[in-house]
Design an enzyme around this catalytic site. Structure first.
Site, PDB file in Angstrom:
ATOM      1  N   GLY A 120      64.559  53.419  28.078  1.00 31.90           N
ATOM      2  CA  GLY A 120      65.454  52.647  28.927  1.00 31.90           C
ATOM      3  C   GLY A 120      65.268  51.162  28.747  1.00 31.90           C
ATOM      4  N   SER A 121      65.564  50.422  29.787  1.00 31.69           N
ATOM      5  CA  SER A 121      65.558  48.967  29.682  1.00 31.69           C
ATOM      6  C   SER A 121      64.126  48.449  29.612  1.00 31.69           C
ATOM      7  CB  SER A 121      66.266  48.340  30.878  1.00 31.69           C
ATOM      8  OG  SER A 121      65.443  48.402  32.014  1.00 31.69           O
ATOM      9  N   GLY A 179      61.000  49.232  32.158  1.00 32.53           N
ATOM     10  CA  GLY A 179      59.926  49.888  31.406  1.00 32.53           C
ATOM     11  C   GLY A 179      58.592  49.183  31.530  1.00 32.53           C
ATOM     12  N   GLU A 209      60.321  53.702  25.036  1.00 32.59           N
ATOM     13  CA  GLU A 209      61.227  53.136  24.053  1.00 32.59           C
ATOM     14  C   GLU A 209      62.016  52.091  24.807  1.00 32.59           C
ATOM     15  OE1 GLU A 209      63.633  55.980  21.880  1.00 32.59           O
ATOM     16  OE2 GLU A 209      65.045  54.336  21.585  1.00 32.59           O
ATOM     17  N   CYS A 238      70.081  52.842  20.441  1.00 33.29           N
ATOM     18  CA  CYS A 238      68.804  52.142  20.324  1.00 33.29           C
ATOM     19  C   CYS A 238      68.666  51.542  18.928  1.00 33.29           C
ATOM     20  CB  CYS A 238      67.617  53.068  20.560  1.00 33.29           C
ATOM     21  SG  CYS A 238      68.037  54.709  21.114  1.00 33.29           S
ATOM     22  N   GLU A 291      68.233  41.046  23.398  1.00 32.44           N
ATOM     23  CA  GLU A 291      69.056  42.216  23.064  1.00 32.44           C
ATOM     24  C   GLU A 291      70.393  42.124  23.794  1.00 32.44           C
ATOM     25  OE1 GLU A 291      68.443  47.010  22.532  1.00 32.44           O
ATOM     26  OE2 GLU A 291      67.681  46.117  24.373  1.00 32.44           O
TER      27      GLU A 291
END
Lengths: 530, 530
Positions: free
Chosen positions: B235-236, B240, B257, B294, B386
Site C-alpha cells: 500500500g501507500s 506503511g 511493498e 506498482c 511517486e
C-alpha cells in the site's frame, strides 16, 4: 604510550580524533598502556566512501577471489596465533587453554575457511532460472557491511575476523569492522591480518577497514548511511535497539544478536534417571568462561518434587564450591550484579552467590537463584532480565499446567533445551512444552545444554526478538549465514553476455547448485533454452 | 442497506463496532449501498486469539493439508468468477476485459495453486541435515500473519486471496486478512470463498479471518501484538511506514511493498533503431489500468538529442490522444494530482496533461512531464515523488556523466529497465548504468517495460527501501515468497520420533529436496547416519 592508527581506505593512518581510550586488564582491573582512538564522524564517513568504491571495484568478481582473501586471512591468523592468544588473554581474562587457543581461535579460522568454501562454491546464492520466461535471479552482494563485534568472543564474533565478517565477505561485500572497546589490541592484530591478506590477494583499498570506537550518535549515523548495505551487530540489547531503530527507519537490513536466557527444562523423569549427570552438564555449561556465552543456560525450568530439590541441593553445592572466574570487564560485573538484584527484587531467592568479587579482578560469585512458577508468571518480564555471566535462575513450577504457563510467558530466545526421561515417561509433557517452545526459540535441543555452537550448515544461531532482530536468519553456519548480507537480484530478459556467470546457461564451475525450472541441479541449462 | 458481518474465529458474526463505511463506485463517484464495519480493538483481539489457537491446532500438519485448502479456495473463486468480476468492476472501475476477468483473476487462482504445489512439495523449507553432529533445521511457520491488501489489485494482492495470503498459508500459518476500504465487497466474496474452503477442508476456526477496517492506532497495535508472527503489507508509503515502525519496535518481521517509480533508461542507440516500437511499449505500459501498477514506469531517463526529442514528441501526442481511464478512488485522484504538482513545483514541465478530470468519474489527464538531468540531481528527493497513476516524468540528461549522476540519486525501486541498441553501440553506457542500478532495484530488465510480473520461481517483486522493507525477499513467485512467513527452526540432538517428517531420515514424499551433508538431494538420509 603508543597511539594506534585506524585502518581506512587501504592505509593504517593516524586518527583525526582527539579522544583516546585504553583497554583494561580484567584480572588486575588496571588499564593497559596502549591508546586507541575514538573516530570522529568525518573518519567514519571516509570509511563509508572508501567501502562504496571498494564495492564497485569488486562488482562481478567470482566467489573464488573472496575465497582466496578469506583463506589468506585464516592462514595469517594461524601464523600469529601466539600473539593473538596472549593479547586476548590480557584483554579479556578468558583462559588461554582450552578456550582461546584450542577452542575459539581454531573455530574462527575454521569459520573463515568455511566461508571461503561457500564463496567459491557459490551455491549459497540460490541461483534460480526459469527458461520459458527467461527470468533468472540469485542473491547478490548487498553493499558495504558494518560489523559490530561483542565483548565475549574476541575472535569468533570479532568485527574484522568473526562470523559476520566472514559471511559479509563471502557474499562479496566490503566490511567496516567496529571493534569492541574491551579488546582493541586483539582487534588490531586481527585487522592487521585482514589488511595483509587484502594486500596479498589484491583486494581494493577500502575492502576491509577498522574503526575502534565512535560516539554514540555516530553509530546511529553509520548504520543509516546511504552508502551502507547492511549491518551485523552482536552485543547488548540496550545499544542494539538504538542501532536497530536508526537502521529500521531507513529500511536498512540489520542483523542483531541481543539477549537470550536460553531456557532449559529438566523434566521429572530425566531427573529420576540421571540427576548427577544433569547436574554435571548444567554446572559445567553455566560456569564455563564465567558464563559469558550468548547461549548460557540462564533459566532452568523444573517441576516441584523431591528429585528437583535434590537437583537444587547438588547444584547449589557445586556452584558454591567451584572457582569463581574473571568477568570480561567492570561493565559486565556491574550488569551481572544489577541483573541478579533485579531478579531478587522481583521475588527470586538466592541459593548461593549474589555478591561481586570472589575471583581474580572483575568477578561475581557463582550465583544460583530460585523462584516459583506462580511468581514467574506474575512477573514474567522482570524475571527474564538477563544476568549475563555465571548465574542462573531456577523456576520451580508446582504442576505441569504451571510449566506450560511459564513457557507461554517466555520471550524469544536463541535456544530452548528439554531433558526428558529415556523411558518415555516425560513424553506427554515434552509434547506440550515443545508445541509452545518451538515458536519461541531458534534451536530446540534434547538432553543437551545449549552452549557449544557447532559451525555446520544446519545450525541456527538465531531466534525471535529479542534474541535477534529477525527469526528467519542464522548468524552461525555456512552457507545460511551468508544470505543475510545479500539482496535478491533478478534479471528479466537480460542479454546473456550481461548475466553474472552463475546465471548463464553453462554452469560456471560444474558443481554450482542451481534451481533450473523447479529442480535443483548441477547441470547446465538444457540446450534449446534461454 | 445491509450491514455486513466480519469473519472471526470460524463465524461470520455481526461487528461490535459502531462505525460503518461504504465503498464508492469510481466511475460514478457515487457511494455503493452496502455497509461495512470498522472493527473496534476488542474484535481485532478476538481475531488474534483465534488465530493463535488455529496456529496451535495445525502445528505439525503436512503441507498437503494446506495445499488442499488453497486448491479448494482457488476452485471456489473460479466458481464465483462472474460475481467477483462484476463486483470488482463496480468497486474499482478496472476494465472487466481483459484486466479483471482474463488477467488478474486467473493470476490469483494460479498463485493459490502454485502456493499449494509449493506447500505439498515442501522443498521451500530448505530442510538441512548434518548427520555427523545430528543437527537438522528447516523453515517452519512463523505464526499468525496479518495481510494488508492494497487498492490496486482487488484479487491478486487481496488480504484474503492474494500472494501474501497464499504464501502465509503455504508456510502453515493462519491469516488475518485486512481488506482495503476501496473494495470491501470484492474482499467479502473472496473471504466467503476462503471460509467455505476452510470448512470443506476441515481447517480449524480462526485459520482464515477477515476484518474490513480498523482505526489507525489499532493497526499499529495489531502489527505489534505478541500473538502475531509476521505482517504482509502492500500500500501507500505513508501508512506503511507507520506500521513498519510499530512492528520494528518489537522485532516483528514485516514485509512491505511501498512505493516505486521504476526507472526506465532509453539509450540513444535503442531510439535510433526503434523509436516507434519503444513509444508503443512505453505508452501502453504507462497507461494500462490507468497506470495504477506498482511497476508502472514513472521515470524515464534519456540523453539529450534529436532522437529523444522525437521520442518525446511521439509520446506526448500518444498520451494526449489516448482515452483517459478511471482512477481507483478519490484519494488516488487527489494523490496523483498532488504528486504532479510537486514535480512541477520542483522544476518539471508539463508536456501534456496535469489536470484532474478527462475521464469517467475519478480521473486525471494522461500526464507526461519533463525535467533536465541537472535539475533532477539537484532536487532528487522531491523529483522522485511517486505520482501513482497515468503519469510519467522524463529526465533528459545532457550527457552520459549526468545519466550516471541521476542513477546515483535513485532511491530503491522494484524494477529498473534499460533499452539499448542491438548493434552494441550502447553497451559501454549500459555497463556503467547497470553497475550502479543493479544495487538499487530488485529486478533489472533489458529492452522491456516493467509492468507484467510473471509468477515464476525466479521472479523478484522486491527491492531496496522504500520499494519494500527488505531487499532479500520477493512478494511474488513460489517457493521464494513463502519463506517470508517462516522462521528458521533448528533441532539439535532431538529424538527422531519428535522431528518433523521433513527432517526424519526417510524422505517423506520421495520428492522433497533437502540439503544433506552439503548436497541437495531427494534421497533418504544414507543408512548408518543419525
Amino acid at each position: 604510550m603508543t597511539k594506534h592508527p585506524v585502518l581506512i581506505d587501504g592505509q593504517w593512518r593516524p586518527s583525526t580524533g582527539q579522544q583516546f581510550f585504553q583497554a583494561v586488564n580484567p584480572r588486575t582491573t588496571e588499564p593497559l598502556p596502549e591508546q586507541y582512538p575514538v573516530s570522529p564522524w568525518s573518519e567514519v564517513e571516509d570509511a563509508l566512501h572508501a567501502a562504496e568504491r571498494a564495492a564497485q571495484a569488486v562488482r562481478g568478481w567470482s566467489g573464488s577471489r573472496f575465497a582466496e582473501f578469506l583463506e589468506t586471512c585464516a592462514g595469517l591468523i594461524d601464523e600469529r596465533a601466539a600473539d593473538l592468544v596472549a593479547m586476548a588473554h590480557l584483554e579479556t581474562g578468558l583462559p588461554v587453554q582450552p578456550r582461546l587457543k584450542e577452542a575459539e581461535l581454531p573455530r574462527t579460522t575454521n569459520q573463515l575457511r568455511q566461508a571461503a568454501t561457500a564463496a567459491r562454491d557459490g551455491s549459497w546464492a540460490e541461483a534460480t532460472i526459469d527458461t520459458a520466461s527467461n527470468i533468472r535471479s540469485m542473491l547478490g552482494p548487498v553493499g558495504p557491511v558494518a560489523v559490530f563485534g561483542p565483548n565475549n568472543f574476541p575472535y569468533a564474533y570479532n568485527g574484522i575476523a568473526g562470523g559476520d565478517f566472514a559471511g559479509a565477505v563471502a557474499a562479496g561485500n566490503p566490511v567496516i569492522g567496529k571493534g569492541h572497546s574491551s579488546h582493541p589490541g586483539t582487534t588490531r592484530l586481527l585487522a592487521e591480518a585482514a589488511h595483509q591478506a587484502a594486500v596479498a590477494t589484491k583486494m581494493p583499498n577500502g575492502f576491509v577497514q577498522l574503526i575502534y570506537r565512535t560516539g554514540h550518535s555516530d553509530g546511529a549515523k553509520l548504520v543509516s548511511h546511504p552508502a551502507l548495505g547492511a549491518i551485523g551487530y552482536t552485543g547488548s540489547r540496550s545499544a542494539g535497539v538504538v542501532l536497530k531503530e536508526a537502521a529500521d527507519r531507513v529500511g536498512k537490513p540489520i542483523y542483531l544478536e541481543l539477549s537470550s536466557i536460553n531456557p532449559v527444562y529438566i523434566l521429572p523423569g530425566a531427573l529420576a534417571e540421571r540427576t548427577a549427570a544433569i547436574v554435571d552438564q548444567f554446572v559445567s555449561s553455566c560456569l564455563m568462561a564465567t558464563g559469558q556465552f550468548c547461549t548460557n543456560p540462564g533459566l532452568i525450568i523444573t517441576l516441584a518434587g523431591p528429585t528437583t530439590e535434590e537437583f537444587l541441593r547438588q547444584t547449589t553445592e557445586r556452584f558454591a564450591a567451584a572457582p569463581v572466574g574473571t568477568l570480561l570487564s567492570e561493565g559486565v560485573q556491574k550488569n551481572l550484579h544489577a541483573g541478579i538484584q533485579t531478579l531478587v527484587k522481583h521475588g527470586a531467592t538466592l541459593l548461593t552467590g549474589g555478591s561481586t568479587g570472589g575471583g581474580a579482578g572483575f568477578s561475581c560469585q557463582n550465583t544460583l537463584l530460585r523462584v516459583s512458577g506462580e511468581r514467574f508468571v506474575r512477573d514474567w518480564e522482570a524475571l527474564q532480565t538477563e544476568a549475563f555471566g555465571n548465574s542462573s535462575l531456577v523456576v520451580v513450577a508446582s504442576n505441569e499446567a504451571e510449566v506450560l504457563a511459564v513457557t507461554r510467558c517466555l520471550e524469544g530466545n536463541l535456544t530452548g533445551s528439554v531433558y526428558s526421561a529415556n523411558d518415555g515417561s516425560d513424553d506427554k509433557l515434552y509434547e506440550s512444552i515443545a508445541a509452545i517452545l518451538r515458536q519461541k526459540v531458534g534451536r530446540l535441543l534434547n538432553d543437551k545444554m545449549p552452549t557449544g555452537v557447532a559451525v555446520v550448515a544446519s545450525m541456527n544461531h538465531g531466534g525471535p526478538f529479542p534474541a535477534t532482530g529477525h527469526s528467519g536468519f542464522t548468524a552461525v553456519g555456512f552457507p545460511a549465514s551468508v544470505r543475510r548480507f545479500a539482496m535478491l537480484q533478478c534479471y528479466d530478459n537480460v542479454r546473456s553476455n550481461r548475466l553474472p556467470a552463475s546465471l548463464q546457461n553453462k554452469n560456471p564451475t560444474g558443481s554450482l547448485w542451481r534451481r533450473i525450472n523447479g529442480a535443483w541441479t548441477q547441470a547446465d541449462v538444457p540446450a534449446g533454452n534461454g
